[in-house]
Design a protein around this motif. Structure first.
Motif, mmCIF file in Angstrom:
data_model
loop_
_atom_site.group_PDB
_atom_site.id
_atom_site.type_symbol
_atom_site.label_atom_id
_atom_site.label_comp_id
_atom_site.label_asym_id
_atom_site.label_seq_id
_atom_site.Cartn_x
_atom_site.Cartn_y
_atom_site.Cartn_z
ATOM 1 N N ARG A 134 -9.138 -1.080 2.669
ATOM 2 C CA ARG A 134 -7.761 -1.355 2.771
ATOM 3 C C ARG A 134 -7.052 -0.824 3.727
ATOM 4 N N VAL A 135 -6.288 -1.843 5.025
ATOM 5 C CA VAL A 135 -5.611 -0.871 6.523
ATOM 6 C C VAL A 135 -4.045 -1.201 5.797
ATOM 7 N N GLU A 140 -3.918 2.641 9.724
ATOM 8 C CA GLU A 140 -5.211 3.433 8.742
ATOM 9 C C GLU A 140 -5.897 3.177 7.722
ATOM 10 N N ALA A 141 -7.568 2.778 8.279
ATOM 11 C CA ALA A 141 -8.455 2.709 7.364
ATOM 12 C C ALA A 141 -8.104 3.510 5.778
ATOM 13 N N GLU A 142 -8.302 2.698 4.710
ATOM 14 C CA GLU A 142 -8.395 3.631 2.986
ATOM 15 C C GLU A 142 -10.231 2.679 2.706
#
Length: 134
Positions: free
Chosen positions: A57-58, A62-64
């Motif tokens: 997820r972004v 930020e990419a999670e």
């Protein structure tokens, strides 16, 4: 000819149930070969167990990354078939032949052609969409 994605969902099972499913391999091979001979099979594959999934997820740029599937469900995405079919009725007929339909489900969805994807000009920018109409 339109393409249809057949998404194979099945309940997650323990090791004994997994052995029972793999014992169906001759039936899977028979159905797959008949789809190939009919000229409708584009691609197919089983997926590794859901425990091997990583969800991306972004948020706020930020990419999670999360280990595992996006959501906890009783059925997992186990594999797929991509078929070239004359119409939805033909795709549904083939979906009903897949062993997963007996103990899980087969979701049949048309694949969008490139021509069906809206041009960038028709899609509002994220900040415009949030602001709503002027």
């Amino acid at each position: 000819m339109p393409q249809y994605m057949l998404l194979l969902y099945a309940p997650e099972v323990e090791e004994a149930g997994e052995r029972d499913r793999w014992a169906e391999m001759p039936l899977w091979l028979e159905v797959t070969e008949s789809l190939r001979e009919a000229g409708v099979l584009v691609a197919n594959a089983p997926l590794h167990p859901v425990a091997s999934a990583t969800t991306v997820r972004v948020r706020a740029g930020e990419a999670e990354l999360t280990d595992g599937p996006f959501a906890m469900t009783k059925e997992i995405l186990a594999g797929y078939y991509l078929l070239d079919c004359a119409d939805l009725d033909e795709a549904l007929k083939h979906a009903a032949r897949l062993p997963t339909a007996r103990y899980g489900s087969v979701e049949v969805r048309p694949v969008m052609s490139g021509a069906a994807i809206p041009s960038g000009a028709a899609i509002p920018a994220p900040d415009e969409a949030a602001a709503g109409p002027a």
